[in-house]
Write a protein that holds these residues in place. Structure first.
Motif, mmCIF file in Angstrom:
data_model
loop_
_atom_site.group_PDB
_atom_site.id
_atom_site.type_symbol
_atom_site.label_atom_id
_atom_site.label_comp_id
_atom_site.label_asym_id
_atom_site.label_seq_id
_atom_site.Cartn_x
_atom_site.Cartn_y
_atom_site.Cartn_z
ATOM 1 N N PHE A 72 -7.538 0.936 6.301
ATOM 2 C CA PHE A 72 -6.578 1.096 5.202
ATOM 3 C C PHE A 72 -5.367 0.177 5.384
ATOM 4 O O PHE A 72 -4.856 -0.381 4.416
ATOM 5 C CB PHE A 72 -6.125 2.560 5.091
ATOM 6 C CG PHE A 72 -5.193 2.785 3.934
ATOM 7 C CD1 PHE A 72 -5.668 2.766 2.631
ATOM 8 C CD2 PHE A 72 -3.833 2.985 4.132
ATOM 9 C CE1 PHE A 72 -4.809 2.944 1.553
ATOM 10 C CE2 PHE A 72 -2.960 3.161 3.060
ATOM 11 C CZ PHE A 72 -3.451 3.142 1.766
ATOM 12 N N ARG A 111 -2.905 -0.874 -2.808
ATOM 13 C CA ARG A 111 -3.919 -0.043 -2.180
ATOM 14 C C ARG A 111 -3.325 1.372 -2.070
ATOM 15 O O ARG A 111 -2.155 1.520 -1.713
ATOM 16 C CB ARG A 111 -4.195 -0.619 -0.796
ATOM 17 C CG ARG A 111 -5.334 -0.032 -0.092
ATOM 18 C CD ARG A 111 -5.528 -0.760 1.204
ATOM 19 N NE ARG A 111 -6.099 -2.085 1.029
ATOM 20 C CZ ARG A 111 -6.632 -2.782 2.030
ATOM 21 N NH1 ARG A 111 -6.641 -2.281 3.240
ATOM 22 N NH2 ARG A 111 -7.140 -3.968 1.816
ATOM 23 N N GLN A 137 -4.020 5.678 -0.939
ATOM 24 C CA GLN A 137 -4.795 6.838 -0.500
ATOM 25 C C GLN A 137 -3.884 8.050 -0.699
ATOM 26 O O GLN A 137 -2.783 8.083 -0.176
ATOM 27 C CB GLN A 137 -5.284 6.711 0.949
ATOM 28 C CG GLN A 137 -4.238 6.487 1.983
ATOM 29 C CD GLN A 137 -4.749 6.576 3.425
ATOM 30 O OE1 GLN A 137 -3.952 6.601 4.341
ATOM 31 N NE2 GLN A 137 -6.037 6.579 3.641
ATOM 32 N N TYR A 167 -1.502 7.881 -7.223
ATOM 33 C CA TYR A 167 -2.710 7.047 -7.099
ATOM 34 C C TYR A 167 -2.842 6.129 -8.321
ATOM 35 O O TYR A 167 -3.089 4.931 -8.187
ATOM 36 C CB TYR A 167 -3.946 7.941 -6.949
ATOM 37 C CG TYR A 167 -5.196 7.161 -6.657
ATOM 38 C CD1 TYR A 167 -5.365 6.539 -5.427
ATOM 39 C CD2 TYR A 167 -6.186 7.013 -7.621
ATOM 40 C CE1 TYR A 167 -6.506 5.800 -5.160
ATOM 41 C CE2 TYR A 167 -7.330 6.274 -7.354
ATOM 42 C CZ TYR A 167 -7.486 5.670 -6.122
ATOM 43 O OH TYR A 167 -8.605 4.927 -5.858
ATOM 44 N N SER A 217 0.840 -1.196 0.000
ATOM 45 C CA SER A 217 0.000 0.000 0.000
ATOM 46 C C SER A 217 0.878 1.249 0.000
ATOM 47 O O SER A 217 2.013 1.222 0.465
ATOM 48 C CB SER A 217 -0.910 0.023 1.226
ATOM 49 O OG SER A 217 -0.190 0.397 2.370
ATOM 50 N N GLY A 255 -8.903 8.052 -3.460
ATOM 51 C CA GLY A 255 -8.948 6.821 -2.662
ATOM 52 C C GLY A 255 -10.203 6.835 -1.802
ATOM 53 O O GLY A 255 -10.888 7.853 -1.693
ATOM 54 N N ASP A 256 -10.480 5.698 -1.192
ATOM 55 C CA ASP A 256 -11.764 5.545 -0.501
ATOM 56 C C ASP A 256 -11.704 5.848 0.989
ATOM 57 O O ASP A 256 -12.718 6.123 1.599
ATOM 58 C CB ASP A 256 -12.265 4.105 -0.658
ATOM 59 C CG ASP A 256 -12.322 3.710 -2.122
ATOM 60 O OD1 ASP A 256 -12.711 4.564 -2.924
ATOM 61 O OD2 ASP A 256 -11.951 2.567 -2.449
ATOM 62 N N SER A 269 -2.133 2.160 -8.073
ATOM 63 C CA SER A 269 -3.308 1.311 -8.333
ATOM 64 C C SER A 269 -3.048 0.373 -9.511
ATOM 65 O O SER A 269 -3.408 -0.798 -9.473
ATOM 66 C CB SER A 269 -4.544 2.164 -8.650
ATOM 67 O OG SER A 269 -4.758 3.094 -7.635
#
Ligand code: NAD
Length: 430
Positions: free
Chosen positions: A403, A174, A176, A165, A151, A391-392, A169
């Motif tokens: 995360f 992962r 953010q 990002y 990540s 990101g989520d 990705s």
């Protein structure tokens, strides 16, 4: 816990190193360490967030449980403006969740991140769990492409956030990524103008405007409100004291980070003038005796800024506040909603209905009601919307534990619960 003790023990030393390298005032540097320390404290409660879920008897003799498991090796890339806080916002939850973490701090002020890593080792963290890698794009790209890294967290400017990002990705990581900002503060006619002016001075010029939650746009509603606001604001801005961090509490803000940052601010100020904005406070040509080569920028206040101007559309990241006069509340909220950035915003009003409507409708991640810099505390999450966040999940708060872990769900049955013979149909558990 030991790390928290060490941070408190070395607070002055860390703040001094931070101010010396970054330029922000000493009290502000302590705030930088403090807001990181609070996330470390919050992460001491990690077991509560990692305890998963359990369903007893999901079917006959069947139990089901979900575990939050560490990702493995995680990484973070951080900006220059909070060299203590943002690294801690990343590595504290990452390590608390059981991960190893690679930190790539800003090449403009890498000393405090190194000192934090040393303190973690002194606190007993095994060697290698936190590694600090210094460098720029080359080091970042190596992180983005390395197959072991699971990540990537990023905080910095929007073009780099978008790039990281996308590349992280595409490599199956992962990610953010938090980007730039243009934070609006709306001042309603019923607001207390002294309070609003005080708030704007602190939020607009603190840390020389080099904060992603700085207010860079003031939006008074109605010409009368605007005139009253400027009358209160201009003398406060003119009275701001700019100087080196060695002046301690006697200065309001220090230099900007580099000569290039200073030049960029001066260039944008000139575009504001060329495009027709009015300089209500002119900070151009600021020079400090004995520090003529320093990157000091005087405070600027623009009035009559319009949405088509570069100083409105672009992040300036300097001590420059733009005033955009709105004819109505709808026009003011529309301005903030139409801007491409969506990090923070604030409204100053005495009217609960207006404040409530604003908080509900605005498409921005962090909202202040009579609070100019609404940075959430450690146990809430921090994150912007639109081009300010990709990101989520947000930073710190409960999102951080999501995360930095992934969920595994186990469906378990012991031999006494197993019926004879195979089952061929997909159906409810029995
Ligand atoms: P920056 O984007 O220049 O740098 C951030 C990090 O990215 C640094 O570690 C840098 O080494 C690395 N980097 C720079 N260029 C790169 C490239 N081409 N490829 C890969 N990596 C690269 O940002 P900055 O000037 O250090 O920080 C200021 C910016 O950060 C502002 O835009 C500010 O709004 C933003 N910021 C946002 C938040 C937030 O939470 N949204 C918080 C703090 C700062």
């Amino acid at each position: 816990m030991k790390f928290v003790d060490l941070l408190n023990r070395d607070m002055d030393k860390l703040a001094d190193a931070l101010s010396r390298e970054h330029g922000k005032t000493l009290p502000d540097a302590k705030g930088d360490v403090q807001r990181g320390l609070e996330v470390v404290e919050f992460c001491i409660g990690a077991p509560h967030h990692l305890k998963g879920e359990f369903t007893d008897s999901a079917g006959p003799g069947i139990d089901m449980y979900s575990m939050r498991q560490a990702l493995g090796v995680t990484a973070g890339i951080t900006p220059f403006n909070f060299p203590a806080m943002i690294p801690m916002w990343m590595f504290a939850p990452a390590i608390a969740c059981g991960n190893a973490f690679i930190l790539k701090p800003s090449e403009r002020d890498p000393s405090v991140p190194m000192m934090l890593a040393e303190l973690l080792e002194e606190a007993g963290l095994p060697k290698g769990i936190l590694q600090v890698v210094n460098g720029d794009k080359e080091a970042v790209d190596a992180i983005l492409d390395h197959p072991v890294i699971q990540s990537v967290g990023f905080v910095g400017s929007t073009p780099i956030a978008a790039y990281i990002y996308e590349r992280a990705s595409a490599n199956g990581k992962r990610a953010q990524c938090f980007g730039g900002a243009k934070n609006h503060m709306i001042i309603m006619p019923d607001a207390d103008m002294d309070q609003a002016a005080d708030a704007l001075v602190g939020a607009g010029y603190g840390a020389a405007g080099e904060r992603c939650m700085a207010i860079s746009v003031a939006v008074p509603v109605g010409d009368d409100t605007a005139d009253r606001l400027i009358a209160k604001l201009a003398p406060r801005v003119e009275a701001l004291k700019v100087g080196p961090y060695t002046s301690g509490e006697d200065v309001d803000f220090g230099p900007v980070v580099t000569a290039a940052a200073k030049q960029n601010i001066e260039r944008l100020v000139q575009t504001g003038i060329d495009q027709g904005a009015k300089l209500a406070v002119d900070g151009r040509g600021f020079s400090l005796q004995g520090y003529e080569d320093g990157f000091f920028v005087g405070p600027h206040l623009f009035d009559h800024v319009t949405p088509d101007m570069d100083i409105y559309r672009q992040e300036i990241f300097g001590p420059v506040l733009s005033t955009v006069r709105a004819g109505s509340y709808e026009e003011a909220i529309g301005l903030a909603m139409s801007h491409e950035y969506g990090n923070g915003t604030a409204i100053y009003t005495r009217d609960g209905d207006t404040a409530r409507d604003f908080a509900n409708r605005i498409n921005i991640g962090m909202v202040g009601v009579n609070v100019p810099i609404p940075v959430p505390l450690a146990y809430h999450t921090f994150g912007g919307w639109k081009k300010s966040g990709f990101g989520d999940l947000n930073q710190h708060g409960p999102d951080a534990f999501k995360f930095y872990t992934r969920t595994k769900t186990v469906t378990a049955r012991w031999p006494s619960g197993i019926k004879e013979g195979g089952e061929f149909n997909f159906k409810a558990m029995d």
